[in-house]
Design a protein around this motif. Structure first.
Motif, short mmCIF file in Angstrom:
data_model
loop_
_atom_site.label_atom_id
_atom_site.label_comp_id
_atom_site.label_asym_id
_atom_site.label_seq_id
_atom_site.Cartn_x
_atom_site.Cartn_y
_atom_site.Cartn_z
N THR A 620 0.84 -1.19 0.00
CA THR A 620 0.00 0.00 0.00
C THR A 620 0.87 1.24 0.00
OG1 THR A 620 -1.71 -1.14 1.26
CG2 THR A 620 -1.79 1.27 1.24
N ILE A 622 1.93 4.73 1.05
CA ILE A 622 1.55 5.62 2.15
C ILE A 622 2.17 7.01 2.01
CG2 ILE A 622 1.18 3.72 3.76
CD1 ILE A 622 3.85 4.42 5.08
N ASP A 680 2.26 4.45 9.99
CA ASP A 680 1.60 5.26 8.96
C ASP A 680 2.66 6.17 8.35
OD1 ASP A 680 1.89 7.58 10.70
OD2 ASP A 680 0.06 6.94 11.73
N THR A 681 2.22 7.14 7.55
CA THR A 681 3.18 7.96 6.81
C THR A 681 4.07 8.82 7.69
OG1 THR A 681 3.34 9.58 5.00
CG2 THR A 681 1.54 9.88 6.56
#
Length: 847
Positions: A620, A622, A680-681
């Motif tokens: 995915t 990010i 997360d990012t």
């Protein structure tokens, strides 16, 4: 920090509703408060605090000088913006042609024998072909939205000009809007006569207020008119000084009561060519900052390309820096280049004659600052308007050099030459660009071996790093070199960042016998020209505002005290958290190929495997950047311009696992970025191999977007070679293997401690200053024991900065600011509940 918004928003709402600052726990149920105890030894003696401990660091970054602190309103006033400095520049950048009443002509910038002088080579040549009342010329766009004017204020215009028209050339200068339909002052008219350079002046009184005016200069008649140094200055500068400083910005800096001003940078000091002006070959551009370029009449000062991508006029030069430091009651601390470049350039200049010239330039600088008006350079200072010496007792050589051995060899020569003539001046060295790593360790080793008096440390880290490292200087050698924390900031401008920085300052003060100077950086940022953030003071062409960090730094800088009073605290504690998270792949200005990603648990269970034979659907994006695709059974990121192209796979709850991946650099500037502990990012770890232009490897930890380096060492990645990369995670411990060999390891067991305190004594006021930071969502109910036998007044002054940790001050709203009140019930032992996300100063009057 995202989960804190609701609680902190409630804090802000309750404060806005008018609750007393003396309330036991604003915005929270006191029964939910965490309990702490502060024990103060009021009769004890801690280290003395240098009266000049806190200061400011000025660098011309983010348009901090031209278009900022330097009050000049005309951009590119000397037509020296050239493509050699910036590919988008021309000599007419910020200028455009205008005409009226049918006027005509041509405008071009020229560098020929008719130039104003050898250091101001390019000028504007207007070839006029007007008839009748026609006029032709140029207008200047100023900075941001235009030239800012305030109704009723005076503005001084000047221009250097010459004409070949026998009867002279009439010049009309006006302030108007871009369309020319609205004027903001009565026009100034001058007559240019003679084909030699002369300076012409005039004064405007603004008839309206605007931030979007244009300065328009139009000439009548025919012939050739040459113009240079077109200038517009507000009469109302800081302290009313000609060629002075923008008043609101200078006043905000002065309000900090800085003990010192470090100037002129930073990266602009030791980057570019170390060679100066060469009359034989013409004016050399893109050179390191050299102070002699910046003094004397402004029309004779050099213009230089700035490391940060724009042009600097040097109208704000060394004389003005010294004058400003004197005006705000601060020591001047100049920084000079050591012939070792930094900031990613990393080269040493081996030219002994040039080195000796720079050493002599530094000796001349000291004479400029301290010499009598009868000395060579003291006379130049006196001619500029300051017969008495400015004074100088400390000076820094170099800035963030990544080649510590080459730097120290040159530093010692500077120091020995300076000490021979000026033995009382402290000569300051540095420890490179980060708070740890091979460069830092080697630099400190060399500083200790060479008996350096003071070392300048720099670091920009996440707020959690600052909350984890309050005791950084507790273990430093008390008899060794003093530390100047010359540049520091956490990586945002929100209240949470400011609180983390404030908590860190309590540790600096507690170690005032080691850390004798500290300055947040950068100081200034023009909101429309940002190269770097965070910054302390933000501005556009007519407004300025302090960040949350400005407000917290100001609170500390204006309430220092003379000596630390020994104190300790106890209470709620935290424990280290294990490394947990998914895995990631990324690149930075590099094309790379990844394959055979394998994740196994500590017991050998396979958690994840991808050889990309079935595509890359399990990954995915990010970061939202880069060009990822499966090519020949590998996962390839092919965009060599994209920075941080992170993609992730796996479970964010993974812990105690091994990550194996094969990686090959295909092309580009750097190497690989292999992520682990990815949430997360903005929250992850990555192993950066071949970073910093393929010179260094490091592990960086990102927390809410702010990165901290955990381990670093020299490292280079070869193009076309496949590498086996392994990351082993066990609790808080991480081991890194490259091609089967241990590359490094670290233990991320630091605890984020949101509660910090220090107590200092203000001798003149007879007060104890209790300083407490509570950088968490929970109130801190605190028993404060001031010590046996101490007698105190019942009332005390309380100053609090608090609010939403995600809040930041902006052009339209400055919500983060101090509240001051008087509290009662102060005693040798008393209880205070400190608000969530707050910094609190209590000035306790002793009897």
């Amino acid at each position: 920090m995202r989960t804190y918004r609701l609680v902190a928003g409630l804090v802000t709402a309750i404060v806005a509703a008018g609750l007393s600052a003396g309330a036991p726990a604003i915005g929270a149920d006191p029964t939910a408060a965490l309990d702490y105890t502060i024990d103060v030894d009021s009769g004890g003696t801690g280290p003395a605090i240098d009266p000049d401990m806190y200061g400011v660091f000025f660098e011309d970054i983010n348009r901090a000088a031209d278009g900022g602190l330097y009050a000049e309103l005309v951009q590119n006033r000397s037509f020296e913006y050239l493509p050699v400095d910036n590919g988008s520049y021309t000599g007419l950048t910020a200028w455009s042609a205008v005409s009226s009443a049918g006027g005509s002509g041509t405008a071009a910038t020229v560098d020929d024998d008719a130039r104003l002088n050898e250091r101001n080579r390019t000028y504007l040549k207007l070839t006029l072909s007007n008839t009748g009342a026609g006029a032709y010329g140029v207008q200047n766009a100023g900075y941001n939205t235009g030239v800012a004017l305030e109704k009723g204020k005076r503005y001084d215009f000047s221009v250097w000009a010459r004409t070949d028209a026998a009867g002279g050339t009439p010049l009309t200068v006006s302030l108007r809007d871009q369309a020319g339909t609205t004027t903001y002052a009565t026009a100034v008219r001058v007559s240019v006569r003679g084909d030699t350079w002369r300076r012409y002046t005039g004064t405007f009184v603004a008839t309206g207020t605007t931030d979007a005016a244009r300065l328009t200069v139009q000439a009548g008649g025919a012939g050739t008119l040459r113009l240079d140094m077109v200038s517009l200055f507000p009469r109302d500068t800081f302290k009313g000084r000609p060629n002075g400083l923008r008043k609101d910005l200078a006043e905000k800096i002065a309000a900090l009561r800085p003990g010192f001003v470090r100037f002129p940078g930073g990266c602009i000091v030791n980057t570019g060519s170390m060679y100066g002006y060469d009359a034989a070959s013409g004016y050399q551009r893109a050179r390191a900052y050299q102070w002699k370029d910046t003094v004397g009449p402004v029309e004779e000062r050099a213009t230089n390309a700035n490391f940060w991508g724009y042009n600097q006029s040097y109208g704000l030069g060394y004389y003005e820096y010294f004058q400003f430091a004197e005006d705000v009651g601060a020591k001047a601390v100049p920084v000079v280049p050591a012939l070792v470049t930094g900031c990613g350039q990393n080269r040493a200049v081996d030219d002994e004659a040039l080195l000796q010239r720079h050493i002599q330039d530094t000796l001349d600088l000291i004479e400029f600052a301290t010499g009598p008006a009868t000395s060579t350079w003291g006379a130049k200072r006196a001619a500029m308007g300051h017969p008495e010496p400015f004074g100088l007792d400390r000076l820094e050589v170099g800035n963030e050099e990544n080649l510590p051995d080459a730097f120290m060899a040159r530093f010692v020569k500077f120091r020995d030459a300076i000490k021979a003539e000026y033995p009382d001046i402290t000569i300051i060295s540095n420890s490179g660009p980060d708070d740890m790593g091979a460069t830092f360790d080697r630099a400190w080793e060399l500083n200790r071996a060479n008996g350096v008096e003071m070392v300048d440390e720099h670091y920009y880290n996440s707020p959690d790093w600052f909350l984890q490292n309050n005791r950084r200087y507790d273990s430093y050698d008390r008899s060794g070199a003093k530390v100047w924390l010359g540049e520091f900031a956490s990586q945002e401008n929100k209240l949470y960042n400011a609180l983390a920085e404030g908590a860190y300052l309590t540790g600096l003060e507690r170690n005032a016998d080691v850390v004798t100077m500290a300055s947040y950086a950068p100081l200034l940022a023009n909101i429309d020209y940002v190269q770097w953030r965070p910054d302390m003071i933000w501005f556009d062409n007519d407004q300025s505002w302090g960040s949350a960090s400005y407000e917290v730094q100001k609170l500390f800088m204006t309430n220092v005290g003379d000596r630390v009073v020994p104190s300790t605290f106890s209470g709620a504690t935290r424990t280290p958290e294990p490394v947990t998270g998914a895995v990631g792949l990324s690149t930075w200005r590099t094309a790379a190929r990844y394959d055979d990603v394998l994740v196994t648990s500590a017991d050998g269970t396979q958690l994840f495997h991808d050889d990309f034979s079935a595509g890359a659907d399990r990954w995915t994006p990010i970061a939202g950047r880069g060009a990822w695709s499966v090519v020949d059974g590998g996962y390839v990121q092919s965009d060599t311009a994209a920075e941080n192209t992170m993609v992730e796979a796996g479970d964010e709850n993974w812990r105690d696992y091994d990550l194996d991946v094969k990686a090959t650099k295909l092309s580009g500037a750097e190497g690989f970025l292999v992520g682990f502990g990815v949430k997360d990012t903005g929250n992850y770890y990555w192993w950066n191999l071949g970073g910093w232009n393929n010179t260094q490897g490091a592990v960086e930890k990102a927390v809410n977007g702010g990165k901290t380096t955990l381990i670093a060492k020299p490292n280079t990645i070869e193009t076309g070679r496949a590498y086996d990369i392994k990351v082993q995670i066990r609790g808080t411990k991480v081991t890194l293997l490259l091609d089967g060999q241990v590359w490094g390891s670290f233990d991320d067991n630091a605890v984020t401690e949101p509660f910090a305190q220090v107590v200092t004594r203000d001798v003149a006021a007879g007060q104890l200053i209790v300083k407490v930071v509570n950088a968490q969502a929970t109130p801190a109910r605190t028993t404060i024991n001031l010590g046996a036998g101490v007698r105190v007044a019942n009332k005390a002054q309380l100053t609090v900065i608090s609010g939403d940790p995600e809040e930041l001050n902006t052009r339209t709203a400055q919500l983060i600011k101090p509240r001051t009140s008087t509290i009662k019930g102060v005693a040798p032992t008393f209880t205070r509940t400190f608000e969530p996300y707050s910094v609190t100063f209590i000035r306790v009057q002793t009897k």
